[in-house]
Enzyme design. Structure first.
Site, mmCIF file in Angstrom:
data_model
loop_
_atom_site.group_PDB
_atom_site.id
_atom_site.type_symbol
_atom_site.label_atom_id
_atom_site.label_comp_id
_atom_site.label_asym_id
_atom_site.label_seq_id
_atom_site.Cartn_x
_atom_site.Cartn_y
_atom_site.Cartn_z
ATOM 1 N N THR A 267 0.825 -1.204 0.000
ATOM 2 C CA THR A 267 0.000 0.000 0.000
ATOM 3 C C THR A 267 0.861 1.257 0.000
ATOM 4 O O THR A 267 0.577 2.218 -0.731
ATOM 5 C CB THR A 267 -0.938 -0.012 1.213
ATOM 6 O OG1 THR A 267 -1.802 -1.152 1.124
ATOM 7 C CG2 THR A 267 -1.780 1.249 1.281
ATOM 8 N N GLU A 293 -3.470 -3.265 -6.876
ATOM 9 C CA GLU A 293 -3.982 -4.168 -5.845
ATOM 10 C C GLU A 293 -2.906 -4.221 -4.783
ATOM 11 O O GLU A 293 -1.755 -4.552 -5.069
ATOM 12 C CB GLU A 293 -4.264 -5.555 -6.439
ATOM 13 C CG GLU A 293 -5.110 -6.442 -5.537
ATOM 14 C CD GLU A 293 -4.275 -7.374 -4.705
ATOM 15 O OE1 GLU A 293 -4.219 -7.145 -3.466
ATOM 16 O OE2 GLU A 293 -3.670 -8.288 -5.249
ATOM 17 N N CYS A 327 -2.029 -11.726 -0.323
ATOM 18 C CA CYS A 327 -2.736 -10.522 0.101
ATOM 19 C C CYS A 327 -4.134 -10.857 0.597
ATOM 20 O O CYS A 327 -4.755 -10.066 1.309
ATOM 21 C CB CYS A 327 -2.792 -9.504 -1.037
ATOM 22 S SG CYS A 327 -3.282 -10.209 -2.610
ATOM 23 N N GLU A 425 -0.831 -5.327 8.809
ATOM 24 C CA GLU A 425 -0.575 -6.397 7.852
ATOM 25 C C GLU A 425 0.811 -6.983 8.113
ATOM 26 O O GLU A 425 1.819 -6.270 8.083
ATOM 27 C CB GLU A 425 -0.647 -5.878 6.415
ATOM 28 C CG GLU A 425 -0.475 -6.988 5.389
ATOM 29 C CD GLU A 425 -0.413 -6.482 3.953
ATOM 30 O OE1 GLU A 425 -0.946 -7.176 3.071
ATOM 31 O OE2 GLU A 425 0.167 -5.405 3.723
#
Length: 542
Positions: A267, A293, A327, A425
């Site tokens: 990200t 993505e 992911c 994450e």
């Protein structure tokens, strides 16, 4: 120029091979694995018809045996990056004008090459370089990449067939032109299929690409380029350039002919790319397409009516397959207190039975994480959990990097729904579980929705249809791929178009027409048969 309304072969999902003992595919992939392990593969920079060996090299080491060197890859300089852009733009002159059926034939051939003669090679390269088990490699580098190529060809024809209404006096036609410029494709280490699809999907629609694969996926990236070349992708249409990512991105994004980015990765990197594009917006000939993505903090929610064995299986498969390096991997779970004791007992049995080691041993369920940076990050969060007052490691928690980057499948249980590993994450085989009171179902759904900045995948397990309906509504914005009574991983091309929103990306749904539409710029053509010769309209009469 087309001379018929051609129909392409109907796309069907490539069957997954079993690799059971005694099968020919098992023998073939193990032989290919040994071949990669016994030789030194040299991966060049691919620009046009050149295979460039710069001398600035990086080593290729298997994550499960990091003392072993199985090859090297060459890094490109700033000059090479610009040469790749120029080469792509030159190739565009012919490629963008090539009839669609000719482009389709190339990528259908690529699919057939992967499905057959290259299957063992691309799977073995993925096993060696990305430390995937044979099953994880099979569903990724073989089946999914074949599916992307075949379904994208079918989707292309469906897009072209979508035309406006015409009248007897005028014929309205919609052209789906490739973008004006070149596409920058940036792929991650964790899916060979993504590495192949990012440039192939854009190229299929008539675009030219400068592709930067991950440093940690160079063996399978090299196989992809060999396949593209054998399939007949013309020189310069897809250029594989591995270089310093900061330098390369600066060069690409400062070019006037930059027309779009096709990205899968973190990200933070994607946000920086978006920011750079914004800063350079006055440079470009056209507004670039930004397709990405990115990250996820994917969830499993188990209602009090969920079947404990199904919940345990969803957790183990969702969180620990490919070491949680998807992911879409489950990394937080919310389990109803009344079923937790049985779920915990079943998890204990499953985790105790998991074997971990080299992917060459086909009895292993898990292997190593991708590199030392990932290992150290995961180990630090595990160590924090061991000392935390509001969290407890109930399974796993061990790690060892003496031979490979091995992290045990780890389950953390927390009393704090906002504990660090419920929100961050980790990208590894670590899942954190919050046990909620049965009566707080609605509150828990609200908690799931509001906890994470991400919105990629999620799963709800329940035998109560009212509860499933309630969850589907309450969680509508926090997962682009939402699963009922299943794990939150395993999207199949043509069946579950993949992508998420919020900080998880632009949700352009890889494996669907939606993604391909991002790589075309429609042109409307109206042809009038009897052209007016008087400017006056009837209402003007006296």
């Amino acid at each position: 120029m087309g001379k018929g309304f051609f129909k392409v072969p109907k796309a069907v999902n490539d069957p997954i091979r079993t690799y059971a003992p005694g099968t020919p595919e098992r023998d073939a992939v193990l032989a290919a694995y040994k071949d990669f392990y016994s030789k030194q593969t040299e991966v060049p920079v691919y620009i046009g018809n050149k295979e460039i060996k710069t001398g600035d090299t990086g080593e290729i080491r298997p994550p499960h045996d990091h003392n072993k060197v199985v090859g090297m890859y060459h890094r490109a300089s700033k000059t090479h990056v610009n040469e790749a852009i120029d080469t792509a733009l030159e190739a565009r002159k012919q490629w963008s004008q090539l009839p669609w059926e000719q482009r389709a034939g190339i990528f259908l051939k690529a699919a057939e090459l992967i499905e057959g003669p290259y299957r063992a090679t691309i799977n073995a390269a993925t096993m060696v370089n990305q430390s995937k088990t044979v099953f994880q490699a099979e569903i990724d580098s073989a089946c999914e990449l074949v599916d992307f190529l075949r379904f994208n060809v079918q989707y292309m024809t469906e897009i072209y067939a979508e035309q406006p209404e015409s009248t007897s006096g005028a014929w309205n036609r919609l052209e789906y032109r490739p973008l004006e410029g070149f596409i920058y494709c940036i792929s991650p280490f964790n899916f060979t299929a993504i590495a192949g699809n990012l440039p192939a999907s854009a190229a299929l629609m008539g675009n030219v690409c400068v592709w930067k694969p991950s440093d940690h996926q160079m063996l399978s990236a090299n196989v992809i380029m060999q396949i593209f070349k054998e399939a007949g992708v013309p020189d310069g249409v897809i250029n594989m350039v591995n270089a310093d990512p900061v330098m390369m991105t600066e060069e690409v994004l400062s070019h006037a002919d930059f027309a779009g980015v096709h990205f899968t990765g973190s990200t933070s990197v994607f946000k920086n790319i978006w920011s750079q594009i914004g800063q350079n917006i006055h440079t470009y000939k056209t507004y670039p397409r930004i397709v990405g993505e990115t990250g996820g903090k994917d969830f499993i929610v188990a209602h009090k009516t969920a079947i404990p064995q199904q919940v345990a299986t969803a957790i183990v498969r969702g969180a620990f397959e490919f070491q949680g390096q998807k992911c879409s991997a489950a990394s937080r779970a919310y389990i109803s207190e009344s079923i937790w004791p049985e779920v915990k007992e079943l998890l204990a049995k499953d985790i105790e039975s998991i074997k971990m080691g080299s992917p060459e041993d086909l009895t292993n369920f898990m292997t190593a994480v991708i590199h030392e940076g990932s290992f150290d990050k995961l180990a630090s969060y595990i160590d924090k959990a061991k000392e935390a007052s509001d969290a407890q490691i109930v399974f796993g928690g061990g790690y060892d990097k003496s031979k490979g980057w091995f992290i045990e499948p780890t389950v953390i249980v927390t009393t704090n729904p906002n504990y660090e590993t419920m929100e961050t994450e980790l990208f590894g085989p670590v899942i954190t579980i919050f046990i909620y009171e049965d009566s707080k179902w609605e509150e828990t759904l609200k908690l799931v929705d509001e906890t994470s900045i991400y919105a990629l995948t999620g799963a709800v397990l329940s035998q109560d249809r009212y509860a499933l309906s309630q969850a589907t509504t309450a969680l509508q914005n926090c997962a682009g791929n939402f699963y009922l009574n299943d794990k939150p991983t395993g999207a199949v091309v043509g069946q579950q178009p993949f992508g998420g929103a919020r900080a998880s990306g632009t949700n352009d749904k890889a494996g669907s027409k939606l993604n391909l539409l991002r790589w075309v710029s429609p042109r409307m053509i109206k042809e009038t048969f009897v052209t007016p010769t008087d400017y006056r309209y009837p209402f003007m009469g006296k």
